[in-house]
Design a protein around this motif. Structure first.
Motif, PDB file in Angstrom:
ATOM      1  N   LYS A   1       0.825  -1.210   0.000  1.00  0.00           N
ATOM      2  CA  LYS A   1       0.000   0.000   0.000  1.00  0.00           C
ATOM      3  C   LYS A   1       0.863   1.266   0.000  1.00  0.00           C
ATOM      4  O   LYS A   1       0.576   2.229  -0.695  1.00  0.00           O
ATOM      5  CB  LYS A   1      -0.919  -0.018   1.229  1.00  0.00           C
ATOM      6  N   ALA A   2       1.956   1.264   0.774  1.00  0.00           N
ATOM      7  CA  ALA A   2       2.778   2.465   0.917  1.00  0.00           C
ATOM      8  C   ALA A   2       3.764   2.662  -0.230  1.00  0.00           C
ATOM      9  O   ALA A   2       4.041   3.792  -0.618  1.00  0.00           O
ATOM     10  CB  ALA A   2       3.541   2.406   2.243  1.00  0.00           C
ATOM     11  N   ARG A   3       4.309   1.594  -0.788  1.00  0.00           N
ATOM     12  CA  ARG A   3       5.410   1.723  -1.736  1.00  0.00           C
ATOM     13  C   ARG A   3       5.085   1.334  -3.175  1.00  0.00           C
ATOM     14  O   ARG A   3       5.739   1.773  -4.084  1.00  0.00           O
ATOM     15  CB  ARG A   3       6.593   0.871  -1.284  1.00  0.00           C
ATOM     16  N   VAL A   4       4.122   0.457  -3.380  1.00  0.00           N
ATOM     17  CA  VAL A   4       3.870  -0.048  -4.724  1.00  0.00           C
ATOM     18  C   VAL A   4       2.562   0.497  -5.278  1.00  0.00           C
ATOM     19  O   VAL A   4       2.556   1.364  -6.140  1.00  0.00           O
ATOM     20  CB  VAL A   4       3.872  -1.601  -4.746  1.00  0.00           C
ATOM     21  N   GLN A   5       1.455  -0.016  -4.763  1.00  0.00           N
ATOM     22  CA  GLN A   5       0.152   0.396  -5.279  1.00  0.00           C
ATOM     23  C   GLN A   5      -0.918   0.127  -4.236  1.00  0.00           C
ATOM     24  O   GLN A   5      -0.950  -0.942  -3.639  1.00  0.00           O
ATOM     25  CB  GLN A   5      -0.166  -0.397  -6.553  1.00  0.00           C
ATOM     26  N   GLY A   6      -1.778   1.102  -4.028  1.00  0.00           N
ATOM     27  CA  GLY A   6      -2.918   0.896  -3.154  1.00  0.00           C
ATOM     28  C   GLY A   6      -3.993   0.147  -3.914  1.00  0.00           C
ATOM     29  O   GLY A   6      -4.341   0.505  -5.030  1.00  0.00           O
ATOM     30  N   LEU A   7      -4.506  -0.927  -3.325  1.00  0.00           N
ATOM     31  CA  LEU A   7      -5.503  -1.754  -4.003  1.00  0.00           C
ATOM     32  C   LEU A   7      -6.923  -1.460  -3.536  1.00  0.00           C
ATOM     33  O   LEU A   7      -7.834  -2.174  -3.908  1.00  0.00           O
ATOM     34  CB  LEU A   7      -5.181  -3.235  -3.785  1.00  0.00           C
ATOM     35  N   SER A   8      -7.105  -0.444  -2.730  1.00  0.00           N
ATOM     36  CA  SER A   8      -8.425  -0.085  -2.200  1.00  0.00           C
ATOM     37  C   SER A   8      -9.082  -1.258  -1.472  1.00  0.00           C
ATOM     38  O   SER A   8     -10.266  -1.511  -1.631  1.00  0.00           O
ATOM     39  CB  SER A   8      -9.335   0.427  -3.322  1.00  0.00           C
ATOM     40  N   LEU A   9      -8.287  -1.959  -0.691  1.00  0.00           N
ATOM     41  CA  LEU A   9      -8.806  -3.068   0.099  1.00  0.00           C
ATOM     42  C   LEU A   9      -9.376  -2.549   1.406  1.00  0.00           C
ATOM     43  O   LEU A   9      -9.026  -1.454   1.852  1.00  0.00           O
ATOM     44  CB  LEU A   9      -7.681  -4.065   0.377  1.00  0.00           C
ATOM     45  N   PRO A  10     -10.230  -3.316   2.072  1.00  0.00           N
ATOM     46  CA  PRO A  10     -10.718  -2.906   3.389  1.00  0.00           C
ATOM     47  C   PRO A  10      -9.551  -2.697   4.356  1.00  0.00           C
ATOM     48  O   PRO A  10      -8.497  -3.332   4.215  1.00  0.00           O
ATOM     49  CB  PRO A  10     -11.584  -4.084   3.833  1.00  0.00           C
ATOM     50  N   GLU A  11      -9.726  -1.831   5.330  1.00  0.00           N
ATOM     51  CA  GLU A  11      -8.668  -1.480   6.281  1.00  0.00           C
ATOM     52  C   GLU A  11      -8.111  -2.722   6.986  1.00  0.00           C
ATOM     53  O   GLU A  11      -6.911  -2.845   7.178  1.00  0.00           O
ATOM     54  CB  GLU A  11      -9.185  -0.475   7.306  1.00  0.00           C
ATOM     55  N   PHE A  12      -8.978  -3.650   7.373  1.00  0.00           N
ATOM     56  CA  PHE A  12      -8.523  -4.869   8.050  1.00  0.00           C
ATOM     57  C   PHE A  12      -7.547  -5.646   7.172  1.00  0.00           C
ATOM     58  O   PHE A  12      -6.490  -6.068   7.629  1.00  0.00           O
ATOM     59  CB  PHE A  12      -9.719  -5.758   8.421  1.00  0.00           C
ATOM     60  N   VAL A  13      -7.866  -5.836   5.913  1.00  0.00           N
ATOM     61  CA  VAL A  13      -7.014  -6.599   5.001  1.00  0.00           C
ATOM     62  C   VAL A  13      -5.710  -5.863   4.738  1.00  0.00           C
ATOM     63  O   VAL A  13      -4.648  -6.483   4.636  1.00  0.00           O
ATOM     64  CB  VAL A  13      -7.758  -6.883   3.677  1.00  0.00           C
ATOM     65  N   SER A  14      -5.743  -4.546   4.670  1.00  0.00           N
ATOM     66  CA  SER A  14      -4.523  -3.791   4.387  1.00  0.00           C
ATOM     67  C   SER A  14      -3.536  -3.812   5.553  1.00  0.00           C
ATOM     68  O   SER A  14      -2.385  -3.444   5.391  1.00  0.00           O
ATOM     69  CB  SER A  14      -4.860  -2.352   4.013  1.00  0.00           C
ATOM     70  N   ARG A  15      -3.957  -4.269   6.729  1.00  0.00           N
ATOM     71  CA  ARG A  15      -3.064  -4.368   7.890  1.00  0.00           C
ATOM     72  C   ARG A  15      -2.511  -5.780   8.092  1.00  0.00           C
ATOM     73  O   ARG A  15      -1.796  -6.037   9.037  1.00  0.00           O
ATOM     74  CB  ARG A  15      -3.798  -3.929   9.156  1.00  0.00           C
ATOM     75  N   LEU A  16      -2.836  -6.719   7.190  1.00  0.00           N
ATOM     76  CA  LEU A  16      -2.345  -8.088   7.298  1.00  0.00           C
ATOM     77  C   LEU A  16      -0.973  -8.228   6.647  1.00  0.00           C
ATOM     78  O   LEU A  16      -0.713  -7.645   5.601  1.00  0.00           O
ATOM     79  CB  LEU A  16      -3.323  -9.061   6.630  1.00  0.00           C
ATOM     80  N   VAL A  17      -0.117  -9.016   7.281  1.00  0.00           N
ATOM     81  CA  VAL A  17       1.230  -9.280   6.765  1.00  0.00           C
ATOM     82  C   VAL A  17       1.435 -10.796   6.749  1.00  0.00           C
ATOM     83  O   VAL A  17       1.395 -11.435   7.803  1.00  0.00           O
ATOM     84  CB  VAL A  17       2.311  -8.627   7.654  1.00  0.00           C
ATOM     85  N   PRO A  18       1.643 -11.403   5.573  1.00  0.00           N
ATOM     86  CA  PRO A  18       1.926 -12.832   5.536  1.00  0.00           C
ATOM     87  C   PRO A  18       3.375 -13.090   5.971  1.00  0.00           C
ATOM     88  O   PRO A  18       4.279 -12.316   5.640  1.00  0.00           O
ATOM     89  CB  PRO A  18       1.727 -13.204   4.063  1.00  0.00           C
ATOM     90  N   ILE A  19       3.587 -14.138   6.740  1.00  0.00           N
ATOM     91  CA  ILE A  19       4.940 -14.486   7.194  1.00  0.00           C
ATOM     92  C   ILE A  19       5.157 -15.995   7.046  1.00  0.00           C
ATOM     93  O   ILE A  19       4.200 -16.769   7.000  1.00  0.00           O
ATOM     94  CB  ILE A  19       5.194 -14.082   8.664  1.00  0.00           C
ATOM     95  N   THR A  20       6.409 -16.381   6.972  1.00  0.00           N
ATOM     96  CA  THR A  20       6.790 -17.788   7.034  1.00  0.00           C
ATOM     97  C   THR A  20       8.096 -17.874   7.807  1.00  0.00           C
ATOM     98  O   THR A  20       9.076 -17.255   7.438  1.00  0.00           O
ATOM     99  CB  THR A  20       6.982 -18.396   5.630  1.00  0.00           C
ATOM    100  N   GLU A  21       8.069 -18.611   8.893  1.00  0.00           N
ATOM    101  CA  GLU A  21       9.266 -18.834   9.695  1.00  0.00           C
ATOM    102  C   GLU A  21       9.738 -20.262   9.474  1.00  0.00           C
ATOM    103  O   GLU A  21       8.934 -21.185   9.375  1.00  0.00           O
ATOM    104  CB  GLU A  21       8.969 -18.619  11.180  1.00  0.00           C
ATOM    105  N   LEU A  22      11.054 -20.433   9.393  1.00  0.00           N
ATOM    106  CA  LEU A  22      11.663 -21.750   9.249  1.00  0.00           C
ATOM    107  C   LEU A  22      12.561 -21.986  10.460  1.00  0.00           C
ATOM    108  O   LEU A  22      13.374 -21.128  10.797  1.00  0.00           O
ATOM    109  CB  LEU A  22      12.499 -21.813   7.970  1.00  0.00           C
ATOM    110  N   SER A  23      12.411 -23.118  11.104  1.00  0.00           N
ATOM    111  CA  SER A  23      13.217 -23.435  12.277  1.00  0.00           C
ATOM    112  C   SER A  23      13.778 -24.846  12.099  1.00  0.00           C
ATOM    113  O   SER A  23      13.021 -25.813  12.007  1.00  0.00           O
ATOM    114  CB  SER A  23      12.357 -23.353  13.533  1.00  0.00           C
ATOM    115  N   PHE A  24      15.111 -24.945  12.047  1.00  0.00           N
ATOM    116  CA  PHE A  24      15.764 -26.236  11.849  1.00  0.00           C
ATOM    117  C   PHE A  24      16.830 -26.461  12.904  1.00  0.00           C
ATOM    118  O   PHE A  24      17.439 -25.522  13.383  1.00  0.00           O
ATOM    119  CB  PHE A  24      16.427 -26.300  10.463  1.00  0.00           C
ATOM    120  N   LYS A  25      17.070 -27.733  13.236  1.00  0.00           N
ATOM    121  CA  LYS A  25      18.118 -28.107  14.171  1.00  0.00           C
ATOM    122  C   LYS A  25      18.789 -29.369  13.640  1.00  0.00           C
ATOM    123  O   LYS A  25      18.115 -30.318  13.234  1.00  0.00           O
ATOM    124  CB  LYS A  25      17.529 -28.357  15.558  1.00  0.00           C
ATOM    125  N   ILE A  26      20.127 -29.370  13.631  1.00  0.00           N
ATOM    126  CA  ILE A  26      20.894 -30.525  13.173  1.00  0.00           C
ATOM    127  C   ILE A  26      21.837 -30.952  14.293  1.00  0.00           C
ATOM    128  O   ILE A  26      22.629 -30.148  14.777  1.00  0.00           O
ATOM    129  CB  ILE A  26      21.700 -30.190  11.902  1.00  0.00           C
TER     130      ILE A  26
END
Length: 107
Positions: A5-30
């Motif tokens: 929304k801030a840097r690329v393009q505003g998509l005119s989405l609802p305020e709730f959706v515009s505050r969502l951030v997808p994440i993926t964490e990876l945790s490994f142990k050897i």
């Protein structure tokens, strides 16, 4: 979504959706010592979503094991972070150590 929304393009989405951030964490142990003939690498992949508000962050993630040694079920974890510097800007939100000139250090 906030970056989009801030840097690329505003998509005119609802305020709730515009505050969502997808994440993926990876945790490994050897294991590097004291191991037997079993699997040495364990870990999880944790995809999820964060909701960023002005004074808190709310998140939920799935916990997916990468192999049998890591477990055999999928779990869920949630988190809630409070931004104390925004909730209490004149007390807890101030720097612990002021600079010699009395100015606040940059973030």
């Amino acid at each position: 979504m906030p970056y989009l929304k801030a840097r690329v393009q505003g998509l005119s989405l609802p305020e709730f959706v515009s505050r969502l951030v997808p994440i993926t964490e990876l945790s490994f142990k050897i294991e590097t010592s004291n191991f037997d003939e079993n699997e040495r690498t364990t870990g999880t992949i944790n995809p999820g979503l964060l909701y960023l508000a002005n004074k808190y962050q709310l998140g939920v993630e799935a916990i997916i094991p990468i192999n049998r040694a890591s477990g055999d079920g999928i779990g869920v974890i949630g988190n809630l972070h409070f931004f104390l510097e925004d909730i209490f800007p004149s007390s807890l939100g101030r720097p612990l150590f002021a600079s010699a000139s009395g100015e606040h250090p940059e973030h």
